[in-house]
Design a protein around this motif. Structure first.
Motif, mmCIF file in Angstrom:
data_model
loop_
_atom_site.group_PDB
_atom_site.id
_atom_site.type_symbol
_atom_site.label_atom_id
_atom_site.label_comp_id
_atom_site.label_asym_id
_atom_site.label_seq_id
_atom_site.Cartn_x
_atom_site.Cartn_y
_atom_site.Cartn_z
ATOM 1 N N CYS A 37 23.402 8.457 -2.309
ATOM 2 C CA CYS A 37 23.842 8.009 -0.993
ATOM 3 C C CYS A 37 25.224 7.373 -1.105
ATOM 4 O O CYS A 37 25.604 6.878 -2.175
ATOM 5 N N THR A 39 25.946 4.613 -0.053
ATOM 6 C CA THR A 39 25.687 3.214 -0.436
ATOM 7 C C THR A 39 25.683 3.073 -1.957
ATOM 8 O O THR A 39 26.216 2.108 -2.500
ATOM 9 N N HIS A 59 17.535 5.021 -3.400
ATOM 10 C CA HIS A 59 16.639 4.657 -2.295
ATOM 11 C C HIS A 59 16.225 5.871 -1.459
ATOM 12 O O HIS A 59 15.513 5.736 -0.493
ATOM 13 N N GLU A 60 16.703 7.073 -1.829
ATOM 14 C CA GLU A 60 16.320 8.279 -1.078
ATOM 15 C C GLU A 60 15.380 9.081 -1.971
ATOM 16 O O GLU A 60 15.759 10.063 -2.588
ATOM 17 N N ASP A 151 16.923 10.299 4.589
ATOM 18 C CA ASP A 151 17.749 9.092 4.759
ATOM 19 C C ASP A 151 18.930 9.382 5.682
ATOM 20 O O ASP A 151 19.097 8.734 6.713
HETATM 21 ZN ZN ZN Z 1 21.034 6.213 1.792
#
Ligand code: ZN
Ligand code: ZN
Length: 350
Positions: A37, A39, A59-60, A151
């Motif tokens: 991501c 991020t 986090h994905e 996401d």
């Molecule tokens: Zn993300």
């Protein structure tokens, strides 16, 4: 197992670690894909803004439950799941009480790969508290490779659902990354009239048109973006709703000053990390509504999976590379040539 661990700014190390064991109310997920991501790239370039211990990024996440701890009743070994942001609380904070779990005041420190030590850039991911974490079962007929895009796609879905978008609206989407691309497809499906896209990379324009863009403007080459939009619309004013999906200060300024009609709406979906200088008096006289959206709720992820399962949406060409954990810095976080790049997935089995 292998894990890619963020130690600080531009410091990600590949480590060998024991496979985690699930304690009470915990669960272990064998990761099959994890998305890289924007991020994660921010964390790599600048260091984590608030968590200063070594952390596994990611986090994905998609994968299969490989162990459930005592007390876990909703999941079983073998379940196909997604795990991602935002985590939420069980303390029933005012946001969660209203169903707005995406803006839970306790959620971030509990989010995989964002607020704690564990994330999905690894063979296995320890879900530390099932009740606090966003975990969604994936329907059998949905491929992990599509599901794991939740996401970016649900960020667009949530932003459009929070906006005042109506059938027949003329819209502008600023940003040609995965979020912009998803927004285009949802706006088309939702019955937008003209969809105008602003980007800086003309190589992406054919894909944008396949996704539903009617017109693409290269903002680097266009001297009068507002004039071009008005000419496309055949109108003295701009678009009804403008979606900022690039996460860039210049893009937001274009949205507010060039793209939106008097009384229209600018919906901020992209995450803009740098300061933006605005002179409210210059646009206030036209009363644009500035609104923002952040991540998504579990219900929106379920909605996305149902639409995928029913074949109502698809995202061909969105994944532009699948890489190994070993390559996650060179070909992912610190990738130099980003031409034509959309979503990169890590497959830990490679
Ligand atoms: Zn993300
Ligand atoms: Zn909460």
């Amino acid at each position: 197992m292998k894990a890619a661990v963020l130690y600080g700014k531009e410091d990600v190390r590949l480590e060998e670690r024991p496979i985690p064991k699930a304690g009470p109310n915990q669960m272990v997920v064998k990761i099959n894909y994890v998305g890289i991501c924007g991020t994660d790239v921010e964390f790599f370039r600048h260091g984590h803004p608030f968590y200063h211990e070594p952390m596994v990024l990611g986090h994905e996440n998609s994968g299969t439950v490989s162990e459930v701890g005592e007390g876990v009743t909703e999941f079983q070994v073998g379940d196909r799941v997604l795990c991602g942001p935002p985590a939420h609380c069980v303390e029933d904070c005012p946001s969660c009480r209203r169903g707005e779990t995406n803006i839970c005041i306790n959620g971030f420190p509990r989010t995989a790969g964002i607020g704690g030590p564990d994330g999905g850039y690894a063979d296995y991911y320890l879900v530390r508290d099932v009740a606090h974490t966003m975990l969604i079962k994936v329907p059998d007929n949905v491929e992990f490779k599509d599901a794991v895009l939740f996401d970016v796609i649900c960020v667009a879905l949530h932003g459009i659902r929070k906006s005042d978008f109506k059938l027949g609206d003329n819209v502008v989407v600023s940003g040609t990354g995965p979020i912009g691309l998803s927004a285009i497809q949802f706006l088309k499906a939702g019955g937008a009239n003209k969809i105008i896209v602003l980007g800086t990379n003309s190589a992406k324009f054919p894909t944008l048109k396949e996704y539903g863009a009617d017109y693409c403007i290269n903002t680097k080459e266009c001297a009068d973006i507002g004039g071009e939009i008005r000419s496309i619309l055949g109108s003295p004013v701009g678009a009804d709703i403008v979606f900022e999906c690039a996460g860039q200060p210049d893009s937001l300024l274009n949205c507010i000053h060039q793209c939106v009609r008097p009384g229209g709406q600018v919906m901020i979906i992209g995450t803009i990390q740098s300061p933006v200088t605005l002179s409210p008096g210059n646009f206030q006289i036209f009363e644009p509504d500035l609104k923002s959206a952040f991540v998504y709720t579990a219900d929106e992820v379920r909605m996305y999976l149902e639409m995928l399962a029913a074949g109502k949406i698809s995202f061909p060409g969105m994944v532009t590379d699948i890489i190994s954990l070993t390559d996650c810095v060179e070909r992912g976080l610190d990738r130099k040539d980003r031409t034509g790049m959309l979503k990169i997935l890590i497959d830990p089995s490679l």
